[in-house]
Design an enzyme around this catalytic site. Structure first.
Site, PDB file in Angstrom:
ATOM      1  N   LYS A 127      -9.754  67.726  48.408  1.00 32.38           N
ATOM      2  CA  LYS A 127     -11.232  67.894  47.506  1.00 32.38           C
ATOM      3  C   LYS A 127     -11.322  67.004  46.291  1.00 32.38           C
ATOM      4  O   LYS A 127     -10.332  67.267  45.402  1.00 32.38           O
ATOM      5  CB  LYS A 127     -11.304  69.256  47.466  1.00 32.38           C
ATOM      6  N   LYS A 166      -1.009  73.003  57.979  1.00 36.68           N
ATOM      7  CA  LYS A 166      -0.868  74.297  57.622  1.00 36.68           C
ATOM      8  C   LYS A 166      -0.853  75.249  59.019  1.00 36.68           C
ATOM      9  O   LYS A 166      -1.385  74.659  60.164  1.00 36.68           O
ATOM     10  CB  LYS A 166      -1.743  74.802  56.758  1.00 36.68           C
ATOM     11  N   GLU A 226     -15.852  83.104  50.606  1.00 33.49           N
ATOM     12  CA  GLU A 226     -16.559  82.609  51.868  1.00 33.49           C
ATOM     13  C   GLU A 226     -17.584  83.259  52.253  1.00 33.49           C
ATOM     14  O   GLU A 226     -17.414  84.578  52.187  1.00 33.49           O
ATOM     15  CB  GLU A 226     -15.632  82.211  52.796  1.00 33.49           C
ATOM     16  N   HIS A 280      -5.133  70.830  52.897  1.00 34.22           N
ATOM     17  CA  HIS A 280      -6.372  70.177  52.814  1.00 34.22           C
ATOM     18  C   HIS A 280      -7.117  70.191  51.492  1.00 34.22           C
ATOM     19  O   HIS A 280      -8.061  69.694  51.171  1.00 34.22           O
ATOM     20  CB  HIS A 280      -7.446  70.562  54.065  1.00 34.22           C
ATOM     21  N   HIS A 295      -3.476  77.160  49.785  1.00 35.11           N
ATOM     22  CA  HIS A 295      -4.734  76.528  48.838  1.00 35.11           C
ATOM     23  C   HIS A 295      -4.882  77.139  47.451  1.00 35.11           C
ATOM     24  O   HIS A 295      -5.202  76.302  46.349  1.00 35.11           O
ATOM     25  CB  HIS A 295      -5.953  77.008  49.504  1.00 35.11           C
ATOM     26  N   LYS A 321     -13.499  86.885  52.849  1.00 36.24           N
ATOM     27  CA  LYS A 321     -14.586  86.303  53.877  1.00 36.24           C
ATOM     28  C   LYS A 321     -15.582  87.304  53.827  1.00 36.24           C
ATOM     29  O   LYS A 321     -15.659  88.511  53.277  1.00 36.24           O
ATOM     30  CB  LYS A 321     -13.970  86.289  55.405  1.00 36.24           C
ATOM     31  N   ASP A 373      -3.264  83.247  54.706  1.00 32.11           N
ATOM     32  CA  ASP A 373      -4.000  82.122  55.457  1.00 32.11           C
ATOM     33  C   ASP A 373      -4.589  81.208  53.947  1.00 32.11           C
ATOM     34  O   ASP A 373      -4.770  79.971  54.090  1.00 32.11           O
ATOM     35  CB  ASP A 373      -5.505  82.781  55.735  1.00 32.11           C
TER      36      ASP A 373
HETATM   37  C1  BG6 Z   1      -8.516  77.176  56.069  1.00 35.62           C
HETATM   38  C2  BG6 Z   1      -8.402  78.492  56.421  1.00 35.62           C
HETATM   39  O1  BG6 Z   1      -7.008  76.554  55.765  1.00 35.62           O
HETATM   40  O2  BG6 Z   1      -9.103  77.032  55.008  1.00 35.62           O
HETATM   41  C3  BG6 Z   1      -9.508  79.115  56.704  1.00 35.62           C
HETATM   42  O3  BG6 Z   1      -7.317  78.817  57.782  1.00 35.62           O
HETATM   43  C4  BG6 Z   1     -10.519  78.841  55.508  1.00 35.62           C
HETATM   44  O4  BG6 Z   1      -9.692  80.344  57.145  1.00 35.62           O
HETATM   45  C5  BG6 Z   1     -10.501  77.277  55.044  1.00 35.62           C
HETATM   46  O5  BG6 Z   1     -11.859  79.142  55.774  1.00 35.62           O
HETATM   47  C6  BG6 Z   1     -11.217  77.163  53.993  1.00 35.62           C
HETATM   48  O6  BG6 Z   1     -11.539  75.641  53.700  1.00 35.62           O
HETATM   49  P1  BG6 Z   1     -12.753  74.894  53.296  1.00 35.62           P
HETATM   50  O7  BG6 Z   1     -12.255  73.662  53.199  1.00 35.62           O
HETATM   51  O8  BG6 Z   1     -13.680  75.241  54.174  1.00 35.62           O
HETATM   52  O9  BG6 Z   1     -12.982  75.691  51.979  1.00 35.62           O
END
Ligand code: BG6
Length: 535
Positions: A221, A187, A255, A217, A279, A375, A274
């Site tokens: 999970k 990504k 987050e 990613h 995601h 965030k 992002d």
């Molecule tokens: C990333 C983003 O792809 O995913 C980040 O660029 C984000 O900004 C992160 O914090 C979140 O992933 P995870 O696995 O920590 O929840």
């Protein structure tokens, strides 16, 4: 098979009715990591490779070639990876919960490693790599299979792939035995619809779709993969998983971290790009897809692609943006986004986004999906919460209507992975008084935690050629199509109220207005109170 599931053993010891299905090691291959010295390689990719080694899920004949611009020795590269693994040991806050570094696994990996220095845009690097691969093939007997992992900045994706094509490195042609050449692309895949389309074109000018693994990613999970198992492996939920019984769906990815030194990247990205078309939409697709014909990559991806195709493009009034001001996160003083390093003092970039999304198909027509991600929020939580339609009130005529709560099914992606169901019960006593309770399934009660950074399954799947958890080109284009009108609107109009939420809060007020616009709907609190089990 018993029709009652076997009871859980003591925490951490699952009592299983059926034997565990074991995965087999993949075929021999060489893994070439572009961006060998980068953060992604050190923190996630290499630890995942190591964890695969611990569980015997690496090819027996395996080589790793690190490629990077830095002029360093292979020993120096090895040391940086080993140091990173070591830093995870006993560190509960780290990406990986290692209790030790297994010397036998490390030594096997360390012997499999070599390093090639070079500039990603230089023809010479690919000639060097070609020669080096031949050498590794001879010395380590890895055959012709090669996995190229692009753990590099996105501006290099197209140039590297063009070079792989030009140099012949991506060709799946072998004189003796058939072989594969696969490319993993990280990504971000584009930063809007036009750039994603252009990148897809550049990639597919060189590679066949089956050679391309566009990674997200979140799909690595466990809990995300479990959504399909949960929905389609049980007879109980699917009959109520539709517009007849569901009022709306809330997907939250909150987050507590801020931009963590990534200001330069984030200033060009923002929360929408992002997190949302990638995601969060993956979570939507898993929740909304139709049952696949089978669990092979084509069937699953086709059903997910149908969800993306049915999503209506967002209109600007269906999206809210926010930016954190100063405040306090988890009890610690937190600076405003505009005060972060490499961020403009008048930045208009959003660190929070909420949208109301419609999926226009038979199953979901009229059921909004409310999505929010941000965030510096009150707590770290990623969850999919399904709110069911309320029961008819008739039997509870003396109960104030507002006292009746709808049922919620919540899939908790992280942390504290699990699934919970909220329903009403009668409070013990002489009067009929209803109170909500929660029935919780927690992964940690059933399965012993294993070291896992979330990339293990994804890397393994590339090695065995299973593309189920990866995005197809058309899926990427479709998701950008959905968010593009909002990106355009935001680019042409500066926000007037930034920062509009305090660090450590649940987000901006405008997001409450968005969800409250039609009907009696509210965001679930980001930080949930304990269930009312001991009233
Ligand atoms: C990333 C983003 O792809 O995913 C980040 O660029 C984000 O900004 C992160 O914090 C979140 O992933 P995870 O696995 O920590 O929840």
């Amino acid at each position: 098979m018993p029709d009652v599931p076997p009871p859980a053993g003591p925490a951490g010891k699952v009592v299983s009715a059926s034997p565990r299905r074991e995965a087999k090691p993949p075929p021999a291959c060489t893994m070439v990591i572009f961006g060998a010295g980068g953060d992604l390689t050190k923190r996630l990719l290499f630890p995942a490779i190591y964890n695969l080694g611990v569980t015997n899920l690496l090819p027996e004949k395996f080589a790793i070639i690190g490629v990077d611009i830095a002029d360093r020795s292979v020993d120096d590269w090895r040391k940086s990876l080993r140091d990173m693994l070591q830093s995870f040991v006993g560190n509960a806050a780290s990406e990986d919960r290692l209790t030790t570094v297994d010397e036998a696994v490390w030594s096997k990996l360390s012997n499999a490693m070599s390093y090639v220095q070079g500039d990603l845009t230089d023809d010479g690097l690919y000639q060097k790599l070609q020669a080096h691969l031949q050498e590794v093939r001879k010395t380590q007997d890895t055959g012709g299979n090669v996995l190229f992992y692009l753990a590099i900045a996105d501006r290099f994706f197209a140039p590297v792939i063009q070079h792989l094509g030009k140099s012949g490195l991506s060709a799946e042609k072998e004189e003796k035995a058939p072989c594969w050449r696969r490319v993993v692309i990280e990504k971000p895949f584009g930063h809007d619809l036009a750039s994603a389309k252009e990148l897809n074109k550049q990639v597919l000018d060189v590679l066949q779709e089956k050679q391309v693994f566009r990674i997200d990613h979140f799909l690595g999970k466990e809990t995300v993969q479990n959504i399909m198992a949960f929905r389609f492996g049980n007879g109980l939920f699917e009959p109520i998983w539709n517009r007849e019984r569901i009022d709306h769906v809330q997907i939250t990815v909150a987050e507590t971290v801020g931009v963590e030194g990534r200001g330069r990247f984030y200033e060009h990205t923002g929360a929408m790009r992002d997190m949302v078309p990638n995601h969060v939409f993956q979570l939507v697709a898993m929740t909304a897809m139709e049952p696949p014909v089978s669990f092979d990559a084509d069937s699953v991806r086709t059903k997910k692609a149908d969800v993306f195709a049915s999503m209506k493009s967002l209109t600007p009034d269906e999206a809210v943006r926010g930016q954190y001001g100063e405040g306090s996160v988890l009890g610690k003083q937190a600076a405003a986004y505009r005060a972060e390093p490499d961020v403009a003092a008048d930045s208009a970039v959003e660190t929070y986004v909420a949208v109301q999304l419609h999926i226009d198909n038979w199953r979901w027509a009229g059921v909004p999906f409310y999505i929010r991600t941000g965030k510096h929020m009150a707590a770290r939580t990623s969850e999919i919460a399904i709110r069911f339609k309320q029961a008819p009130y008739a039997p509870f005529e003396d109960t104030p209507v507002s006292g009746l709560r709808p049922n919620w099914l919540v899939i908790q992606i992280q942390p504290d992975e699990g699934i919970s169901l909220q329903f009403e019960v009668k409070r013990p006593g002489p009067v009929v008084d209803l109170v909500p309770v929660r029935m919780d399934f927690r992964y940690r009660d059933w399965f012993p935690p294993e070291p896992n950074v979330g990339y293990e399954t994804l890397v393994y799947d590339v090695m065995i050629g299973d593309a189920t958890l990866f995005n197809r080109g058309d899926m990427v284009d479709a998701t950008w199509r959905v968010v593009q009108p909002v990106l355009d609107a935001w680019a042409s109009e500066q926000p007037k109220d930034f920062p509009n939420y305090a660090s450590g809060s649940d987000g901006p007020k405008a997001a409450d207005d968005l969800i409250g616009k039609y009907g009696d709907r509210h965001w679930r609190p980001v930080k949930l109170p304990e269930p009312a089990k001991k009233p």
